[in-house]
Design a protein around this motif. Sequence first.
Motif, PDB file in Angstrom:
ATOM      1  N   PRO A 153       0.817  -1.209   0.000  1.00 55.37           N
ATOM      2  CA  PRO A 153       0.000   0.000   0.000  1.00 55.37           C
ATOM      3  C   PRO A 153       0.854   1.263   0.000  1.00 55.37           C
ATOM      4  N   GLY A 154       0.540   2.172  -0.900  1.00 57.74           N
ATOM      5  CA  GLY A 154       1.245   3.441  -0.953  1.00 57.74           C
ATOM      6  C   GLY A 154       2.615   3.376  -1.574  1.00 57.74           C
ATOM      7  N   PRO A 197      -1.280  11.044  -2.226  1.00 57.08           N
ATOM      8  CA  PRO A 197      -1.937   9.756  -1.935  1.00 57.08           C
ATOM      9  C   PRO A 197      -0.953   8.677  -1.496  1.00 57.08           C
ATOM     10  N   TYR A 198       0.286   8.760  -1.926  1.00 51.14           N
ATOM     11  CA  TYR A 198       1.291   7.780  -1.516  1.00 51.14           C
ATOM     12  C   TYR A 198       1.718   8.017  -0.070  1.00 51.14           C
ATOM     13  N   ARG A 206      -0.194   9.290   2.165  1.00 51.22           N
ATOM     14  CA  ARG A 206      -1.350   8.820   2.952  1.00 51.22           C
ATOM     15  C   ARG A 206      -1.382   7.294   3.041  1.00 51.22           C
ATOM     16  N   ASP A 207      -1.332   6.624   1.913  1.00 53.61           N
ATOM     17  CA  ASP A 207      -1.519   5.169   1.904  1.00 53.61           C
ATOM     18  C   ASP A 207      -0.325   4.428   2.496  1.00 53.61           C
ATOM     19  N   PHE A 208       0.874   5.001   2.349  1.00 51.55           N
ATOM     20  CA  PHE A 208       2.059   4.369   2.935  1.00 51.55           C
ATOM     21  C   PHE A 208       2.147   4.648   4.435  1.00 51.55           C
TER      22      PHE A 208
END
Length: 286
Positions: free
Chosen positions: A156-157, A228-229, A231-233
């Motif tokens: 994720p991320g 978004p990376y 956030r997701d990471f």
Amino acid sequence: MTVAVVEVGGSHLTAALVTLEPPAVLRSRRWHVDPDISAEAFMDVMLEGAHWLAPGAGAPWGIAMPGPFDYPAGIGRFENVGKFEALNGFDIRAAFAARLPDTPGRIVFLNDADSFGLGEFTAGAAEGFRRAICLTLGTGVGSAFIADGVAMSSGPGVPPDGEAHFIVWGGAELEETMSRRAIRRAYLERTGADLDVHEIADLARRGPGVAASVLEHAFQALGEAMSPYVRDFGAEVLVLGGSIAGSFDLIEAPLRKGLARDVVLRVAADPENAPLIGAAAHASRP
């Protein structure tokens, strides 16, 4: 514990002896290498560095290489990339181990951007955080996604292979907006003047104008692309290295605007030694 390290860049090879208790480069030396160097000449430089280090039998080796590269196998995959073409398909690990003066311990390879990120995580701007994204801004956008001391290439991320240049922003890869050539092109198109990034930055510091506008656009785009990376990471810190990071005074505000989220922003603490410490940390993992 000491680790022997070789770090290869676009035009240099650095050999270093590194300790991790505490993390420090004990000694290092740099050699120039041409991007069109032959495989034999490349190995000669590597072995000159190895003889200079003389870490002794059983020493682990961490070798940081730019991609494209088969890191588990230690084999170059430099096909049609304009650099190190003679190393395409060449088994560097086998050639290196066979010619070392003493029997080595483990020989491990890692991406050069990951080595930078691991170094900043181990003893730099990302020290003390669990999850960090480290970017190198210059000719392109290099990246490392570090989770608990491990460079991640998926999950994720994390973009494909952990490489931010695969991220798409505005319908094109990120480097078409955020890179040395992209910034120079944007300024040239608006002014007709072909300036380098540091010259554009100097103009931007004088106040509002085309130079400031070009840089603001590029850095806000970087933030929007990375948001978004981050956030997701679950990144707690975003570390910036590379030549363009020297303009952090111009980067921070538009980058934060693009990110639109709470994350610590820092400039790399030791960009020269971070890749060496990171390669050593990677070679020291169980």
